[in-house]
Scaffold this active site. Structure first.
Site, PDB file in Angstrom:
ATOM      1  N   ASP A 130      79.213 -28.783  43.046  1.00 49.71           N
ATOM      2  CA  ASP A 130      78.623 -28.278  44.292  1.00 49.71           C
ATOM      3  C   ASP A 130      79.196 -26.920  44.672  1.00 49.71           C
ATOM      4  O   ASP A 130      78.498 -26.056  45.187  1.00 49.71           O
ATOM      5  CB  ASP A 130      78.852 -29.265  45.443  1.00 49.71           C
ATOM      6  CG  ASP A 130      78.059 -30.548  45.240  1.00 49.71           C
ATOM      7  OD1 ASP A 130      77.129 -30.531  44.402  1.00 49.71           O
ATOM      8  OD2 ASP A 130      78.372 -31.555  45.899  1.00 49.71           O
ATOM      9  N   SER A 176      47.249 -40.024  21.152  1.00 50.46           N
ATOM     10  CA  SER A 176      47.756 -41.308  21.606  1.00 50.46           C
ATOM     11  C   SER A 176      48.073 -42.152  20.379  1.00 50.46           C
ATOM     12  O   SER A 176      47.674 -41.815  19.271  1.00 50.46           O
ATOM     13  CB  SER A 176      46.736 -42.006  22.500  1.00 50.46           C
ATOM     14  OG  SER A 176      45.497 -42.014  21.853  1.00 50.46           O
ATOM     15  N   LEU A 177      48.804 -43.223  20.582  1.00 49.51           N
ATOM     16  CA  LEU A 177      49.200 -44.058  19.454  1.00 49.51           C
ATOM     17  C   LEU A 177      48.375 -45.331  19.428  1.00 49.51           C
ATOM     18  O   LEU A 177      47.896 -45.795  20.458  1.00 49.51           O
ATOM     19  CB  LEU A 177      50.686 -44.440  19.569  1.00 49.51           C
ATOM     20  CG  LEU A 177      51.699 -43.295  19.555  1.00 49.51           C
ATOM     21  CD1 LEU A 177      53.107 -43.859  19.623  1.00 49.51           C
ATOM     22  CD2 LEU A 177      51.520 -42.431  18.316  1.00 49.51           C
ATOM     23  N   GLU A 237      61.819 -46.414  18.689  1.00 50.15           N
ATOM     24  CA  GLU A 237      62.133 -45.859  20.016  1.00 50.15           C
ATOM     25  C   GLU A 237      61.662 -46.823  21.098  1.00 50.15           C
ATOM     26  O   GLU A 237      60.590 -47.420  20.968  1.00 50.15           O
ATOM     27  CB  GLU A 237      61.392 -44.517  20.203  1.00 50.15           C
ATOM     28  CG  GLU A 237      61.760 -43.475  19.171  1.00 50.15           C
ATOM     29  CD  GLU A 237      60.786 -42.291  19.148  1.00 50.15           C
ATOM     30  OE1 GLU A 237      59.773 -42.327  19.877  1.00 50.15           O
ATOM     31  OE2 GLU A 237      61.051 -41.352  18.395  1.00 50.15           O
ATOM     32  N   LYS A 249      59.768 -47.776  24.197  1.00 50.96           N
ATOM     33  CA  LYS A 249      58.564 -47.171  24.776  1.00 50.96           C
ATOM     34  C   LYS A 249      58.695 -47.196  26.295  1.00 50.96           C
ATOM     35  O   LYS A 249      58.576 -48.231  26.932  1.00 50.96           O
ATOM     36  CB  LYS A 249      57.338 -47.956  24.325  1.00 50.96           C
ATOM     37  CG  LYS A 249      56.034 -47.297  24.698  1.00 50.96           C
ATOM     38  CD  LYS A 249      54.870 -48.028  24.032  1.00 50.96           C
ATOM     39  CE  LYS A 249      53.556 -47.432  24.474  1.00 50.96           C
ATOM     40  NZ  LYS A 249      53.389 -47.426  25.927  1.00 50.96           N
ATOM     41  N   ARG A 305      49.699 -35.180  30.555  1.00 47.24           N
ATOM     42  CA  ARG A 305      49.023 -35.351  29.286  1.00 47.24           C
ATOM     43  C   ARG A 305      47.530 -35.051  29.408  1.00 47.24           C
ATOM     44  O   ARG A 305      46.934 -34.448  28.530  1.00 47.24           O
ATOM     45  CB  ARG A 305      49.221 -36.789  28.803  1.00 47.24           C
ATOM     46  CG  ARG A 305      48.574 -37.073  27.504  1.00 47.24           C
ATOM     47  CD  ARG A 305      48.794 -38.503  27.056  1.00 47.24           C
ATOM     48  NE  ARG A 305      48.202 -38.653  25.743  1.00 47.24           N
ATOM     49  CZ  ARG A 305      46.913 -38.758  25.526  1.00 47.24           C
ATOM     50  NH1 ARG A 305      46.084 -38.752  26.544  1.00 47.24           N
ATOM     51  NH2 ARG A 305      46.431 -38.860  24.306  1.00 47.24           N
ATOM     52  N   CYS A 316      51.690 -68.543  66.743  1.00 50.11           N
ATOM     53  CA  CYS A 316      51.390 -68.514  68.175  1.00 50.11           C
ATOM     54  C   CYS A 316      50.180 -69.335  68.568  1.00 50.11           C
ATOM     55  O   CYS A 316      49.894 -69.498  69.756  1.00 50.11           O
ATOM     56  CB  CYS A 316      51.192 -67.077  68.658  1.00 50.11           C
ATOM     57  SG  CYS A 316      49.652 -66.340  68.099  1.00 50.11           S
TER      58      CYS A 316
HETATM   59 ZN   LIG Z   1      50.018 -65.214  65.964  1.00 53.58          ZN
END
Ligand SMILES: [Zn+2]
Length: 668
Positions: free
Chosen positions: A42, A87-88, A117, A119, A140, A413
């Site tokens: 910083d 795309s693959l 890898e 994904k 992309r 209620c």
């Molecule tokens: Zn109520």
């Protein structure tokens, strides 16, 4: 402060600081191995900022101070990728993965090696560096053309603005922007406190954050980028994919340390089955494993189908689902009275957590899925943090299952639960609903609202049960004796809460407006209302016309605010707050100017101004723009093909301006 045009002797120091900051940023965000404490970092940053402020000519686009420099932009320009982003092909089982491997080996014989890898479940982006400096970053899109989100990408700390080492003329890399899970939880917490809509999963959160119009918002979201491929590297020829990834790392970009170079399909198979079981071991969402043939020569030999390379495949993990018993379907009453059905489940472990409740969204959804009380149900938690009931397993029914119907009355209620024609949400209409009351008071005291420390759900519930709290206004007349009556409260905790309540009286007007739970009024609308009205009192007096004239306040919010402020019960609560000394004043936006007090209505299209521009031109001069013509309207600005507003203005005898007259008025 002394200003110097050329930067003079400060230039070498600025460059030194930039290098040092880049280095520490790389250690921290890419290698995850910082060399210095945050405070030291910083301090370096502080020195550079001060230096650049004193010598603006020293600021270069790749300076670490420029990560959040760009102003908000309305639209994202299209940008063509230097090379296409393919795309693959996907596969959904390990058998299919092995079948792909068999095709590869039939095509080229045994590959030298594979690379596997994780994904990432994120947002695919393409970065282009020119002469070592970040030039463009894009989504992309359709693979050929994406959207230019460079300013937003620049805020991501793991994306270097300047590469390390010998710069290439052009380097194009692709990767996945994602939000780590801990940050995802934090972002949603913040949204919840402000009463805003939550992101349903980290991928949505990353996508939403990347597409922010204001890079400042993106910068606060703690996104990260992992590179998984090279598009173009001018003047460099890699022999293998793993070599390319190594070079990428050397340039200062982050790659995934879990990537492996594996000898054969057996190892690939083991890698994939391991991660299918351990996908929650990492702090980000992964939804599968990508396997690539490592040798570039062998990749070339295999080539492409029309859609995808033959040398790579994405194995997608099965979504995580478990079956469990649905014990009951109950209804939750939210702070706006919305009655949401949810499933009470026999606790089940799915997607890395134990789940005992799952949302059923609304009545129609329950019917559509044909979920019945007593069913064995499939519960899924795929990326989503909120678990959901996928559906029942009808073959396991015993005949004792019961259909759910939305209760006619509120469980809390007893008031009617009403579902208006054409709406999917049913609501409790009780004005004194305890469930709504708890939710509203909780929202009132939450961090985005009045931020009353120590006033949590349990305490609110206890206070309501004791009869000490009916509405948010009562919070400010709670006595210490009353607090001491609550279970678990002692002298210390009671005085802490009293202090928290006292402190909240100073909250800004916008937070008070958020706290009031005015239907549809989130943080953005609250800020706007506060800035335009300048006080709660003035806001209470405003007409629908006044409200819709504000930027970002549409008819829905305006109508909701009018309804809210016209309820006698609400006015009582507001009076209570005022009497208690709660701040109801804000900083009013300056409206002075030559058009002060004048009201305009725009109709038709102007040649030189978009609607927003015309409105801004009026407002910058102190005038107001409203959406419909009344006797109070000062001018109607009529462009090409004006609407019925022009007729109305003529019938009321209101002055009508064409574009030329409008421009003249602005200029005068
Ligand atoms: Zn109520």
């Amino acid at each position: 402060m002394k200003k110097s045009d050329s930067g003079g002797s400060s230039a070498p120091r600025a460059e030194e600081l930039r290098k040092e900051i880049d280095h520490h940023s790389y250690r921290y965000h890419v290698l995850d191995d910082p060399e210095v404490a945050d405070a030291e970092y910083d301090a370096l940053m502080g020195e550079l900022i001060a230096l650049e402020e004193a010598n603006p000519s020293l600021v270069v686009p790749e300076s670490p101070t420029q990560r959040i420099g760009a102003p908000p932009s309305g639209l994202f320009d299209p940008v063509e990728h230097p090379t296409r982003m393919m795309s693959l092909d996907n596969c959904f089982s390990l058998e299919e993965l092995l079948a792909w491997g068999a095709r590869v080996e039939k095509g080229i014989g045994l590959p030298d090696s594979y690379v596997t890898e994780l994904k990432m479940d994120g947002v695919a982006v393409n970065l282009v560096y020119r002469d070592g400096r970040l030039d463009t970053g894009a989504t992309r899109g359709d693979g050929r053309t994406g959207e230019d989100i460079t300013s937003n990408l620049k805020t991501i700390a793991s994306i270097p603005l300047r590469l390390r080492g010998e710069p290439l003329t052009v380097l194009e890399v692709r990767g996945e922007v994602f939000m780590p899970l801990r940050d995802f939880a934090k972002v949603n917490e913040g949204l919840e406190e402000r009463g805003e809509r939550l992101f349903s999963n980290p991928r949505n959160a990353a996508a939403g954050s990347l597409r922010q119009k204001d890079p400042k918002v993106t910068s606060q979201r703690n996104l990260a980028l992992i590179i998984h491929g090279v598009g173009r590297a001018e003047g460099v020829r890699f022999r293998t994919h793993s070599e390319a990834l190594e070079a990428v790392r050397g340039w200062g970009l982050r790659t995934n340390s879990e990537n492996r170079r594996l000898a054969d399909l057996d190892e690939v198979y083991r890698f994939c089955s391991h991660w299918a079981e351990h996908r929650h071991d990492v702090d980000y969402e992964i939804d599968g494993i990508v396997t690539k043939v490592d040798s570039i020569a062998q990749q070339d030999e295999l080539g492409f189908t029309s859609k995808a390379p033959r040398w790579a495949i994405a194995y997608k993990f099965p979504p995580e689902e478990r079956t469990t018993h649905l014990n009951d379907i109950q209804v939750h009453i939210g702070r706006t009275g919305a009655a949401t059905p949810f499933a009470r489940l026999e606790p089940v472990f799915v997607g890395g957590v134990t789940v005992s409740t799952a949302t059923l969204h609304n009545e129609d959804e329950v019917a559509r899925k044909d979920v019945r009380i007593g069913d064995t149900v499939i519960v899924r938690r795929a990326g989503d943090v909120i678990p959901e009931v996928v559906g029942p397993v009808p073959s396991l029914r015993t005949g004792d299952e019961r259909l759910f119907s939305m209760p006619k009355t509120c469980p809390s209620c007893g008031s009617d639960i009403v579902r208006p024609e054409g709406e999917s949400v049913a609501r409790c209409v009780g004005i004194d609903c305890p469930s709504q009351r708890i939710e509203r008071i909780f929202h009132f005291a939450a961090r985005g609202g009045m931020d009353i420390e120590g006033l949590g759900y349990q305490t609110i519930y206890a206070l309501i049960t004791k009869g000490f709290l009916e509405d948010p206004g009562d919070i400010y007349s709670l006595s210490k004796d009353q607090l001491l009556e609550l279970e678990g409260f002692a002298e210390k905790s009671a005085s802490n809460l009293s202090e928290g309540i006292e402190k909240s009286k100073k909250r800004p007007l916008a937070n008070l407006l958020i706290a009031l739970s005015i239907f549809h009024v989130g943080s953005a609308a609250a800020e706007e209302l506060a800035a335009e009205a300048g006080s709660l009192e003035r806001l209470q007096e405003m007409s629908y016309e006044d409200l819709v004239a504000m930027e970002g306040i549409g008819p829905v919010i305006a109508a909701s605010a009018i309804t809210f402020f016209s309820q006698e019960r609400n006015i009582e609560v507001l009076d209570k707050l005022r009497r208690a000394g709660v701040n109801t004043k804000g900083e009013r936006r300056d409206r002075s100017g030559p058009l002060e007090g004048q009201t305009f209505v725009l109709t038709g299209s102007l040649e030189h101004y978009s609607r927003q521009e015309a409105q801004a031109a009026i407002e910058n001069r102190g005038g107001r723009v409203t959406s419909s013509v009344s006797k109070k309207t000062g001018y109607v600005v009529a462009g090409e093909s004006p609407g019925s507003k022009l007729d109305k203005a003529e019938s009321l005898g209101i002055e009508i301006l064409d574009e030329a007259a409008f421009e003249e008025l602005l200029g005068s």
